[in-house]
Design an enzyme around this catalytic site. Structure first.
Site, mmCIF file in Angstrom:
data_model
loop_
_atom_site.group_PDB
_atom_site.id
_atom_site.type_symbol
_atom_site.label_atom_id
_atom_site.label_comp_id
_atom_site.label_asym_id
_atom_site.label_seq_id
_atom_site.Cartn_x
_atom_site.Cartn_y
_atom_site.Cartn_z
ATOM 1 N N SER A 154 -0.433 21.755 -21.577
ATOM 2 C CA SER A 154 0.443 21.325 -22.663
ATOM 3 C C SER A 154 0.006 22.000 -23.964
ATOM 4 C CB SER A 154 0.416 19.791 -22.743
ATOM 5 O OG SER A 154 1.443 19.329 -23.573
ATOM 6 N N ALA A 155 -0.285 21.218 -25.032
ATOM 7 C CA ALA A 155 -0.762 21.854 -26.262
ATOM 8 C C ALA A 155 -2.029 22.663 -25.964
ATOM 9 C CB ALA A 155 -1.051 20.806 -27.329
ATOM 10 N N GLY B 35 -2.166 17.189 -25.992
ATOM 11 C CA GLY B 35 -1.977 15.990 -26.812
ATOM 12 C C GLY B 35 -1.161 16.315 -28.042
ATOM 13 N N ALA B 36 -0.255 17.303 -27.902
ATOM 14 C CA ALA B 36 0.706 17.639 -28.963
ATOM 15 C C ALA B 36 0.026 18.078 -30.256
ATOM 16 C CB ALA B 36 1.647 16.461 -29.233
ATOM 17 N N ASP C 181 8.763 19.022 -15.990
ATOM 18 C CA ASP C 181 7.965 18.914 -17.212
ATOM 19 C C ASP C 181 8.732 18.205 -18.329
ATOM 20 O OD1 ASP C 181 5.264 19.741 -17.477
ATOM 21 O OD2 ASP C 181 5.816 21.855 -17.220
ATOM 22 N N HIS D 279 5.525 15.998 -16.723
ATOM 23 C CA HIS D 279 4.533 16.603 -17.601
ATOM 24 C C HIS D 279 3.181 15.913 -17.413
ATOM 25 C CE1 HIS D 279 3.588 19.205 -20.880
ATOM 26 N NE2 HIS D 279 3.125 18.228 -21.638
#
Ligand SMILES: *[C@@H]1O[C@H](CO)[C@@H](O)[C@H](O)[C@H]1NC(C)=O
Ligand SMILES: *[C@@H]1O[C@H](CO)[C@@H](O)[C@H](O)[C@H]1NC(C)=O
Ligand SMILES: *[C@@H]1O[C@H](CO)[C@@H](O)[C@H](O)[C@H]1NC(C)=O
Ligand SMILES: *[C@@H]1O[C@H](CO)[C@@H](O)[C@H](O)[C@H]1NC(C)=O
Length: 584
Positions: free
Chosen positions: A217-218, A130-131, A343, A458
């Site tokens: 991701s994050a 979630g960045a 991605d 992604h």
């Protein structure tokens, strides 16, 4: 079948029902907890079940912009039946906040057979993406089912699954870049959760020496950073990074003070002295702090991923040095890291929306602008060299489809694939007892708004790892269940043995370890066989980025990404963003 046999069967069923194992009340370091025992299978016949605990505190309610502390414990039995609120964060419209400051809780799924309670099970701890701005231990709720519900992994792979919350956004990652506000609060929350599991999971039937952390991701970058931090020495046995590593260009903020000033200015804190700035920020309403940071989604001057600026930092303590120098800390941690073949599709769609619209065309000039954005560190020479390298193939195929794919390739390479290849090579080069594996997930996106050429976008891997094709059989095809079964088998075998092929779950083909010489990677999709183990993915592109591009003179400070002009009010519109959009 005779009457007697039926009677015996009936008796066996009911006896099994009576004797079905469950944990009941569990004693943890903080006190007693009681979850829910959920029967599996039709009417619970067969006696299999899963014990589910939701909302166990793994740290005290945190103070804003302070490191997390141990929980003081509680009296009586804590009922652990409901997910706690997510850590305070902006909503997807970026107009409001939701969640709570008091958010450091975890959730546990423990599979049970009929006879005795499970013991010494491998443990898998999930870190969400979630960045570093969004997300929660349970994830969003689709079709009355939370995205990160651990039940399918736990019961299909016979492992314990743990998910937890960590602080995100300004409350998780604001930093002045010095001792006044060192940052990394969210990373320290993650570490507290891992350490809690190490100390307490035996009471739930888990093996504290068999802990795997995994994330996307994050969350994948977080997994990688946790394996590199000296704080986790001896806690983590194995790790899986999906579409994100510590070397991703969006994983470490090299200039945190600029972002801290940007936020300080918005909430009216002093800018010229970090001691006063930090004191003021800590005293600011957390909701106001959270709202002071928004990601612009239209009218961007730079690629979108550069606007995710509240990130982990090299603080000289939790992350003692540039991650590239820390891989010796992961020398005994088995590692899988991989990416999705497109991605970069999600971020490229924001940077150049025309790629998703069949009737719109993109030009070489559009692509050049994007290239300039991702090669800022090397100035016009870097942009020209990169543009020439990526457009060579346009001489043979100048179709719009080919050009649009090139756009996605560029973002996939820069933001995901190349950093992952570098991390895997570093892990391997520093490994002692550890094994290294890498994969490429390539099952095409199910997003109906994408053109037909789009591959795995992604976050497309999440639904398969969490077994959604089994949870929601009506919205998936049988082939989706095949992919899900395969991924859960490799992932949970790996958690059990350090070898994705070895364990109770059958896998479609042998996944050989990676070395820099063999370049092995497994391509994961619906049709897997001996051909799925491949070598040297996009090696000419790796050579370009790692050698040709590196050799060009750097024009901006140490390749640091410049702070985008967030103060330009036109650059911060209120974006329409729907709930299902993936975020890095
Ligand atoms: C910081 O700014 C304030 C108000 O503008 C001023 O009073 C103070 O002297 C400045 N401090 C430093 C260290 O420059
Ligand atoms: C980059 O390419 C453009 C267009 O071909 C050219 O005008 C410019 O001089 C080049 N810049 C450098 C630094 O090579
Ligand atoms: C990148 O380049 C360096 C120096 O040329 C080399 O030692 C290293 O092996 C390369 N990394 C990869 C992943 O190829
Ligand atoms: C992990 O668990 C498996 C299966 O229970 C066991 O064989 C293995 O020895 C365990 N590994 C460690 C390091 O304890």
């Amino acid at each position: 079948m005779g009457r007697l046999e039926l009677a015996v069967l009936g008796l066996a069923c009911c006896l099994a029902g009576v004797r079905a194992a469950k944990l009941g009340v569990v004693h943890t370091e903080g006190g007693f907890v009681e979850g829910v025992n959920k029967k599996l299978g039709l009417l619970g016949i067969g006696g299999r079940s899963v014990d589910i605990f939701k909302g166990i505190p793994f740290a005290a309610p945190p103070q804003a912009l302070e490191n997390p502390q141990r929980h003081p414990g509680w009296q009586g039995i804590l009922k652990a039946k409901y997910f706690k609120q997510r850590c305070m964060q902006i909503t997807l419209t970026q107009l409001h906040t939701w969640g709570s400051e008091d958010c450091l809780y975890l959730n546990i799924w423990v599979p049970q057979d009929q006879k005795e309670v499970s013991q010494n099970l491998p443990v898998m701890i999930w870190i969400y993406g979630g960045a570093f701005i969004l997300g929660s231990g349970q994830g969003l709720n689709f079709f009355r089912d939370y995205l990160y519900d651990g039940e399918k992994i736990a019961t299909r792979g016979n492992v314990i699954v743990v998910t937890f919350n960590y602080r995100v956004g300004p409350l998780g990652f604001l930093s002045t870049g010095d001792a006044h506000l060192p940052g990394n609060y969210g990373l320290r929350d993650q570490h507290m959760a891992i350490a809690w599991v190490k100390r307490n999971i035996a009471a739930f039937g888990g093996d504290p020496d068999n802990i795997t952390i995994f994330g996307e991701s994050a969350g994948g970058a977080s997994v990688s950073l946790q394996t590199l931090s000296p704080y986790n020495k001896g806690l983590i046995r194995r790790a899986i990074s999906q579409s994100g590593v510590a070397l991703s260009p969006w994983a470490i903020q090299k200039d945190p003070l600029s972002w801290a000033k940007h936020i300080a200015k918005k909430v009216g804190c002093p800018l010229n002295d970090t001691a006063r700035m930090a004191k003021c920020l800590k005293a600011t309403n957390p909701r106001a702090l959270t709202l002071a940071y928004k990601i612009p989604l239209v009218g961007l001057k730079y690629p979108i991923l550069y606007y995710a600026g509240l990130l982990p930092v090299v603080d000289g303590d939790f992350i003692p040095d540039d991650p590239i120098n820390l891989f010796a800390n992961a020398a005994d941690i088995d590692y899988i890291a991989g990416t999705n073949d497109m991605d970069g599709q999600f971020s490229a769609s924001i940077d150049l929306p025309a790629i998703n619209v069949v009737i719109l065309t993109i030009t070489g000039e559009d692509f050049y602008k994007l290239v300039r954005g991702v090669t800022m560190a090397k100035g016009p020479r870097g942009a020209n060299a990169t543009f020439d390298f990526y457009t060579t193939s346009w001489a043979q195929d100048s179709s719009q489809e080919a050009k649009k794919k090139t756009v996605v390739d560029l973002e996939t390479d820069v933001f995901f694939l190349m950093p992952t290849k570098m991390a895997v090579a570093q892990h391997r080069a520093n490994a002692k007892s550890a094994r290294t594996y890498t994969y490429l997930f390539s099952h095409p996106s199910r997003n109906p708004f994408y053109p037909s050429w789009v591959g795995a976008d992604h976050a497309d891997d999440l639904q398969y790892v969490f077994g959604k094709p089994f949870t929601n059989p009506f919205i998936y095809w049988p082939q989706d269940r095949t992919i899900s079964r395969t991924m859960i088998a490799y992932w949970t075998n790996f958690a059990r043995t350090g070898d994705p092929n070895k364990g109770p779950s059958a896998v479609p083909t042998q996944w050989e370890p990676y070395t820099q010489e063999n370049g092995n990677y497994l391509e994961i999709n619906k049709k897997m066989d001996g051909q799925s183990l491949k070598q040297h993915l996009r090696s000419s592109y790796l050579q370009y980025w790692n050698q040709t591009y590196q050799a060009l003179p750097t024009v901006s400070r140490d390749g640091a990404v410049p702070l985008p002009p967030l103060d330009d009010p036109k650059a911060i519109p209120v974006p329409p963003m729907d709930e299902s959009s993936a975020t890095p």
